[in-house]
Design a protein around this motif. Sequence first.
Motif, PDB file in Angstrom:
ATOM      1  N   GLN A   8      20.082   3.915  14.755  1.00  0.00           N
ATOM      2  CA  GLN A   8      20.249   2.885  13.731  1.00  0.00           C
ATOM      3  C   GLN A   8      19.115   1.864  13.807  1.00  0.00           C
ATOM      4  OE1 GLN A   8      22.292   2.716  11.138  1.00  0.00           O
ATOM      5  NE2 GLN A   8      21.343   0.789  10.508  1.00  0.00           N
ATOM      6  N   THR A   9      18.787   1.436  15.011  1.00  0.00           N
ATOM      7  CA  THR A   9      17.685   0.492  15.205  1.00  0.00           C
ATOM      8  C   THR A   9      16.376   1.107  14.724  1.00  0.00           C
ATOM      9  OG1 THR A   9      18.804  -0.551  17.070  1.00  0.00           O
ATOM     10  CG2 THR A   9      16.411  -0.848  16.941  1.00  0.00           C
ATOM     11  N   ALA A  10      16.155   2.364  15.087  1.00  0.00           N
ATOM     12  CA  ALA A  10      14.942   3.057  14.655  1.00  0.00           C
ATOM     13  C   ALA A  10      14.872   3.127  13.134  1.00  0.00           C
ATOM     14  CB  ALA A  10      14.888   4.455  15.261  1.00  0.00           C
ATOM     15  N   ALA A  11      15.981   3.438  12.493  1.00  0.00           N
ATOM     16  CA  ALA A  11      16.022   3.536  11.032  1.00  0.00           C
ATOM     17  C   ALA A  11      15.726   2.180  10.382  1.00  0.00           C
ATOM     18  CB  ALA A  11      17.372   4.065  10.574  1.00  0.00           C
ATOM     19  N   GLU A  12      16.254   1.120  10.956  1.00  0.00           N
ATOM     20  CA  GLU A  12      16.001  -0.216  10.413  1.00  0.00           C
ATOM     21  C   GLU A  12      14.526  -0.581  10.536  1.00  0.00           C
ATOM     22  OE1 GLU A  12      18.766  -2.685  12.559  1.00  0.00           O
ATOM     23  OE2 GLU A  12      20.500  -1.793  11.531  1.00  0.00           O
ATOM     24  N   HIS A  13      13.933  -0.282  11.685  1.00  0.00           N
ATOM     25  CA  HIS A  13      12.505  -0.557  11.875  1.00  0.00           C
ATOM     26  C   HIS A  13      11.655   0.302  10.934  1.00  0.00           C
ATOM     27  CE1 HIS A  13      13.106  -3.337  15.083  1.00  0.00           C
ATOM     28  NE2 HIS A  13      13.459  -2.435  15.987  1.00  0.00           N
ATOM     29  N   PHE A  14      12.061   1.551  10.772  1.00  0.00           N
ATOM     30  CA  PHE A  14      11.332   2.448   9.869  1.00  0.00           C
ATOM     31  C   PHE A  14      11.343   1.887   8.451  1.00  0.00           C
ATOM     32  CE2 PHE A  14      10.852   5.905   6.904  1.00  0.00           C
ATOM     33  CZ  PHE A  14       9.847   6.679   7.449  1.00  0.00           C
ATOM     34  N   GLN A  15      12.493   1.453   7.979  1.00  0.00           N
ATOM     35  CA  GLN A  15      12.604   0.919   6.619  1.00  0.00           C
ATOM     36  C   GLN A  15      11.723  -0.311   6.446  1.00  0.00           C
ATOM     37  OE1 GLN A  15      14.030   2.278   3.914  1.00  0.00           O
ATOM     38  NE2 GLN A  15      13.120   0.581   2.786  1.00  0.00           N
ATOM     39  N   LYS A  16      11.744  -1.187   7.430  1.00  0.00           N
ATOM     40  CA  LYS A  16      10.914  -2.399   7.376  1.00  0.00           C
ATOM     41  C   LYS A  16       9.429  -2.007   7.379  1.00  0.00           C
ATOM     42  CE  LYS A  16      10.725  -6.911   7.423  1.00  0.00           C
ATOM     43  NZ  LYS A  16      11.095  -7.644   6.228  1.00  0.00           N
ATOM     44  N   ALA A  17       9.065  -1.028   8.211  1.00  0.00           N
ATOM     45  CA  ALA A  17       7.679  -0.562   8.268  1.00  0.00           C
ATOM     46  C   ALA A  17       7.232  -0.026   6.914  1.00  0.00           C
ATOM     47  CB  ALA A  17       7.544   0.524   9.339  1.00  0.00           C
ATOM     48  N   TYR A  18       8.089   0.765   6.298  1.00  0.00           N
ATOM     49  CA  TYR A  18       7.757   1.345   5.002  1.00  0.00           C
ATOM     50  C   TYR A  18       7.546   0.251   3.957  1.00  0.00           C
ATOM     51  CZ  TYR A  18       7.894   4.332   0.893  1.00  0.00           C
ATOM     52  OH  TYR A  18       7.579   4.972  -0.283  1.00  0.00           O
ATOM     53  N   GLU A  19       8.389  -0.756   3.981  1.00  0.00           N
ATOM     54  CA  GLU A  19       8.241  -1.872   3.042  1.00  0.00           C
ATOM     55  C   GLU A  19       6.893  -2.569   3.241  1.00  0.00           C
ATOM     56  OE1 GLU A  19      11.719  -4.318   3.618  1.00  0.00           O
ATOM     57  OE2 GLU A  19      13.058  -2.689   2.981  1.00  0.00           O
ATOM     58  N   TYR A  20       6.538  -2.827   4.505  1.00  0.00           N
ATOM     59  CA  TYR A  20       5.236  -3.434   4.778  1.00  0.00           C
ATOM     60  C   TYR A  20       4.103  -2.528   4.298  1.00  0.00           C
ATOM     61  CZ  TYR A  20       6.838  -7.407   7.617  1.00  0.00           C
ATOM     62  OH  TYR A  20       7.392  -8.581   8.042  1.00  0.00           O
ATOM     63  N   GLN A  21       4.237  -1.249   4.550  1.00  0.00           N
ATOM     64  CA  GLN A  21       3.198  -0.297   4.148  1.00  0.00           C
ATOM     65  C   GLN A  21       2.996  -0.336   2.638  1.00  0.00           C
ATOM     66  OE1 GLN A  21       3.951   3.686   5.485  1.00  0.00           O
ATOM     67  NE2 GLN A  21       2.092   4.488   4.592  1.00  0.00           N
ATOM     68  N   MET A  22       4.077  -0.324   1.889  1.00  0.00           N
ATOM     69  CA  MET A  22       3.986  -0.324   0.433  1.00  0.00           C
ATOM     70  C   MET A  22       3.422  -1.637  -0.102  1.00  0.00           C
ATOM     71  SD  MET A  22       4.709   2.666  -0.564  1.00  0.00           S
ATOM     72  CE  MET A  22       3.919   3.239   0.931  1.00  0.00           C
ATOM     73  N   GLN A  23       3.524  -2.691   0.681  1.00  0.00           N
ATOM     74  CA  GLN A  23       2.965  -3.992   0.290  1.00  0.00           C
ATOM     75  C   GLN A  23       1.512  -4.138   0.730  1.00  0.00           C
ATOM     76  OE1 GLN A  23       5.588  -6.876   2.084  1.00  0.00           O
ATOM     77  NE2 GLN A  23       7.361  -6.139   0.936  1.00  0.00           N
ATOM     78  N   GLY A  24       0.983  -3.123   1.416  1.00  0.00           N
ATOM     79  CA  GLY A  24      -0.388  -3.182   1.891  1.00  0.00           C
ATOM     80  C   GLY A  24      -0.553  -3.965   3.183  1.00  0.00           C
ATOM     81  N   GLU A  25       0.539  -4.263   3.843  1.00  0.00           N
ATOM     82  CA  GLU A  25       0.517  -4.982   5.122  1.00  0.00           C
ATOM     83  C   GLU A  25       0.522  -3.949   6.247  1.00  0.00           C
ATOM     84  OE1 GLU A  25       0.216  -8.230   5.345  1.00  0.00           O
ATOM     85  OE2 GLU A  25       0.444  -8.636   3.199  1.00  0.00           O
ATOM     86  N   TYR A  26      -0.644  -3.328   6.445  1.00  0.00           N
ATOM     87  CA  TYR A  26      -0.713  -2.146   7.295  1.00  0.00           C
ATOM     88  C   TYR A  26      -0.476  -2.421   8.779  1.00  0.00           C
ATOM     89  CZ  TYR A  26      -2.492  -0.240   2.976  1.00  0.00           C
ATOM     90  OH  TYR A  26      -2.637   0.123   1.665  1.00  0.00           O
ATOM     91  N   GLN A  27      -0.993  -3.495   9.306  1.00  0.00           N
ATOM     92  CA  GLN A  27      -0.781  -3.757  10.727  1.00  0.00           C
ATOM     93  C   GLN A  27       0.700  -4.027  11.014  1.00  0.00           C
ATOM     94  OE1 GLN A  27      -3.080  -3.156  13.214  1.00  0.00           O
ATOM     95  NE2 GLN A  27      -1.154  -3.219  14.307  1.00  0.00           N
ATOM     96  N   GLN A  28       1.362  -4.767  10.122  1.00  0.00           N
ATOM     97  CA  GLN A  28       2.795  -4.990  10.298  1.00  0.00           C
ATOM     98  C   GLN A  28       3.561  -3.674  10.203  1.00  0.00           C
ATOM     99  OE1 GLN A  28       0.746  -6.772   8.432  1.00  0.00           O
ATOM    100  NE2 GLN A  28       1.250  -8.939   8.481  1.00  0.00           N
ATOM    101  N   ALA A  29       3.133  -2.816   9.290  1.00  0.00           N
ATOM    102  CA  ALA A  29       3.771  -1.498   9.153  1.00  0.00           C
ATOM    103  C   ALA A  29       3.614  -0.704  10.442  1.00  0.00           C
ATOM    104  CB  ALA A  29       3.169  -0.739   7.975  1.00  0.00           C
ATOM    105  N   ILE A  30       2.410  -0.686  10.976  1.00  0.00           N
ATOM    106  CA  ILE A  30       2.173   0.036  12.237  1.00  0.00           C
ATOM    107  C   ILE A  30       3.057  -0.515  13.342  1.00  0.00           C
ATOM    108  CG2 ILE A  30       0.458   0.412  14.066  1.00  0.00           C
ATOM    109  CD1 ILE A  30      -1.637   0.619  11.730  1.00  0.00           C
ATOM    110  N   ASP A  31       3.170  -1.830  13.423  1.00  0.00           N
ATOM    111  CA  ASP A  31       4.009  -2.452  14.445  1.00  0.00           C
ATOM    112  C   ASP A  31       5.471  -2.014  14.320  1.00  0.00           C
ATOM    113  OD1 ASP A  31       1.753  -3.759  15.382  1.00  0.00           O
ATOM    114  OD2 ASP A  31       2.267  -5.687  14.440  1.00  0.00           O
TER     115      ASP A  31
END
Length: 161
Positions: A8-31
């Motif tokens: 569940q934690t992994a899924a939540e982090h994944f979703q947040k990462a994807y949102e950052y990625q789609m916003q062009g916030e690549y370093q936050q997405a990688i984190d």
Amino acid sequence: MSADESRQTAAEHFQKAYEYQMQGEYQQAIDFYTRSIEAFPTAEAYTFRGWTYSFLGDYDRAIAECLEAIKVDPEFGNPYNDIGAYLIEQEKWDEAIPWFQKAMIAPRYEARPYPYFNLGRVYEHRHNWTKAQECYAMAYSLDKRYVAALSGLRRLRAMFN
């Protein structure tokens, strides 16, 4: 933390990462993809972290992430196609071919038209018009909404007319 909580934690982090990625916030997405992997490693998280590295132009790192994804789940098709796409970006056209072929037969792959389209790009680059046309046609037959495949097919058909 239980396995279910880790997932569940992994899924939540994944979703947040994807949102950052789609916003062009690549370093936050990688984190956040990294946090997802640390909580519960999945082929998807490695693949998407690789995709994010590709947006930064780091194709070697993107390929390394996809190789990790394949170790986690060799049946997941996305990393095979992505490796091939990154090799094309590095102008390693011939090296890309077996990766697209592996993606085509991967048991768990929802984006089945992509490796056919990408292989078509390789054949078009090599001036093998017949094989390129076959690949674009297959990609389009798998998804009639895939405009890039239709454009490739039309472009090649126009060359023969």
